[in-house]
Design a protein around this motif. Sequence first.
Motif, short mmCIF file in Angstrom:
data_model
loop_
_atom_site.label_atom_id
_atom_site.label_comp_id
_atom_site.label_asym_id
_atom_site.label_seq_id
_atom_site.Cartn_x
_atom_site.Cartn_y
_atom_site.Cartn_z
N PRO A 144 0.80 -1.22 0.00
CA PRO A 144 0.00 0.00 0.00
C PRO A 144 0.84 1.28 0.00
O PRO A 144 0.41 2.30 -0.54
N GLY A 145 2.04 1.23 0.57
CA GLY A 145 2.90 2.41 0.59
C GLY A 145 3.29 2.86 -0.81
O GLY A 145 3.65 4.02 -1.02
N ALA A 146 3.20 1.97 -1.79
CA ALA A 146 3.57 2.32 -3.16
C ALA A 146 2.59 3.31 -3.78
O ALA A 146 2.88 3.91 -4.81
N GLN A 273 -8.08 3.52 3.53
CA GLN A 273 -7.33 3.45 2.28
C GLN A 273 -7.49 2.09 1.62
O GLN A 273 -7.67 1.99 0.41
N ALA A 274 -7.46 1.03 2.44
CA ALA A 274 -7.60 -0.32 1.88
C ALA A 274 -8.92 -0.45 1.11
O ALA A 274 -8.98 -1.04 0.04
N ARG A 279 -10.20 -2.04 -4.41
CA ARG A 279 -11.42 -2.32 -5.16
C ARG A 279 -11.10 -2.94 -6.51
O ARG A 279 -10.02 -2.69 -7.03
N PRO A 280 -11.99 -3.61 -7.19
CA PRO A 280 -13.31 -4.02 -6.72
C PRO A 280 -13.25 -5.28 -5.84
O PRO A 280 -12.18 -5.84 -5.62
N VAL A 281 -14.46 -5.70 -5.38
CA VAL A 281 -14.57 -6.90 -4.56
C VAL A 281 -14.43 -8.13 -5.46
O VAL A 281 -15.10 -8.24 -6.48
N PRO A 453 -3.56 9.06 1.34
CA PRO A 453 -3.72 9.30 -0.10
C PRO A 453 -4.76 8.36 -0.70
O PRO A 453 -4.96 7.25 -0.21
N HIS A 454 -5.38 8.80 -1.78
CA HIS A 454 -6.36 8.00 -2.52
C HIS A 454 -7.60 7.68 -1.69
O HIS A 454 -8.26 6.65 -1.92
#
Lengths: 612, 195
Positions: A144-146, A273-274, A279-281, A453-454
């Motif tokens: 996720p840090g990317a 953030q996750a 996404r998507p599921v 972010p995001h």
Amino acid sequence: MFFKRDIGQVSKPGRYLGIEVNARRKPLSASGANCVLVYPDVYEIGMSHLGLAILYEEINDRQDSMADRAYLPWVDMQELMERKGIPLFGLESRVPLGLFDLVGITLQHELTYANVLRILSLAGIPLRSAERRDSDPLVVGGGPGAYNPEPVADFFDFLLLGEGEEVIHEILDAVREWKQAGKKDRGGFLRRCASIPGVYVPSLYRVHYRADGTVSGIEPLEGAPMPVRKRVVADLDQKVKPRRPPVPLVESVHDRCSLEIFRGCTRGCRFCQAGMVYRPVRERSEDLLHGWGRELVSATGCDELSLSSLSSADYTRIIPLAERLSRDLERKGVAVSLPSLRTDSFSVELASRVGRIRKTGLTLAPEVASPRLRAVINKELSDRDLLEAVGAAYREGWRKMKLYFMVGLPGEEEGDVEAICGLVRRIMREGDGGGPPRGLRLSVSVSTFVPKPHTPFQWARQISLPETARRHFILKEGLRIKGVTWKWHTREMSYLEGVLARGDRRLGPVVEAAAREGCLDNWSEFFSWDRWRRALERYGLDPAWYVERERGEEEIFPWEHLSAGVKRSFLWEEYLKALRGEPTPDCRYADCMDCGACDGKEIVNRLAGGGR
Amino acid sequence: MKRILVKYYKKGDAAFLSHRETMRVLERALRRSGADLVFTSGFHPRVKMSFSPALPLGVAAEAEYLEAAVEGEPDLEEMIKRMNDALPEGMGVTSLQVMPGYMPKLSRWARYGLYRVEGGNGTLHLCMRLDGEGGGRLRDALQLLKERWGVEAEAVTRVGIYASRDEILEENPGKVYFYHAGKGELEEMEGSGAG
């Protein structure tokens, strides 16, 4: 020789042996890609990480490639290695990291950034991508840090956005080809990598700043893609790994086997953030999971199988799956567990049905306690839901429960914090069907909200240190209730997390300076805000500017060139709706919100019942 | 229900696994052995098993024991094979037997440990009690060896676990030193010593 003579001097030497059951121990190859996968924290944390276990198997299943593992050694081992001049090595091969072709590091948390640099320096690998020679390994990031690696972008040759199990093969092919051609022209090789979808080469982007420190533009160089888009596996039934994960020799934080039942979550909690970036599921099918779960148990000998995902009770076939697995595994003394549950009585009853043979603590995450803030974060839940969940768990025999709350969300007032105390008191007063749940011990854990972010809150301000202290004071006073204990996240840790989460490339030298003086920032005994404050000061950067500043609609973020699928316009709309307290429904059950995560063809919500 | 006695070794890098880690590894191997294991009751069921006394970190072992309870008729050959596939490098099961009813529990007979101490000036054997009564620490015994005879231990291996001193002398005709923790003394062992 180092092992025989010295390893007995350090604490828990089992962490450095590399003889785990299911460790592949493949030799390094002369022609294929030799990789070492690094979790930038200690063994006990790193061995619990599913993502690296998946990649480990993807790489080692290839004939032409191999993957070893490495973690941050504990401080006594770091000291010993430096004293003896032993560079950090891959656990299984005992080959120094510098001799691999690719060093893959996962970025799971901002407070491990100093650990990343510590690992590179223990390995003797030049810290900055620009300083590395053709013969040095490629230092590659992911996780996720990317999605905003900018504070550490200078230290990576490239990063992978999104799910790695497909793109890793394209990378390995490219590395093998480059290696066979004699590893010349590293810059040219990185430019070629940049054309692989999902690969972000930081050196191919120039960031321009305004006088006030905000980004004025991000310029792609030499035809680099703009934006870099994350990779997504469309159908997870086609990607079933790990099947034989290495089993930790030393007890690890999550001492169990993970069966990943689905990826992604569309509940749309606005702080999460996750929930936005995965996404998507995509649910795996029930029969596949049933067989795979049993296979994992017999391949590892573990005594707990965890049905993991972002919200396991949401899995379409959760009841039949959990019941089939627990029926098959109960005889073998293996517990089936559900680590991330919704806060409702359905989830509690589910946990209770599968957890027949083990009742460890139950964790519920209401996050906030006032109806107003629930609307802000888009987490539909009433006091009644929570009381019913607690009551159901109490009647099922749980006597230890943990509740997670957050403080510092956008629009939060002190009354909202007082509401946490009120809700906890109400649980202790009437949690058992109107009466007090006698003997219940409640542990309340409070974290400080860090905008990520995001997410819709990427524009929002984070609360200051004094504001956080004030909220903690309210909780300290208000949670003096018999049977209740409370824990809070260290304020300065959340503050540092806030600096790095939305940081830019100007923080690179700061991370480097702070890492020279220490690491393990996520360990309270080693964390030092002072070390970071001094480093920020030295480079003339104000942490409050990164943390406490509300961003305007037009602000260009340092991560503007990186796409997690979800559109900026959707996130902005969500932010406005949050401030107005308006809900957004879950697109699994309601209409498409056009968030941008799906392509409408292959990349779509996939439910195990066959629905889309 | 049957009791089975597993004899295993632990050497090389595996000697650096702690007692707790060794127990975890063996429990997992047992779970994968195909045997119908017996579990403890309660909220957190565990495999019903017991181990020979803890080995200090870094000390290799040639013959350690683990006792476990199983239901039905265990296929011992198959169990050995499967357990060996499920153990880390440096560990292995050498034998597995169903314990006859009269055989005492492991904790009742595992009283003496015999150690092979290899140093620059040769190899000698050291024996000491493993249980509470008069049991000392291996480290103290090795320190004494160094002080009295200048023996610098480079590699220490527990070669076996015994019920009595006589048993040791029967199997190891060479010279064996007995560490008497209470007196802080090393004495040469003789055949007639009380068990």
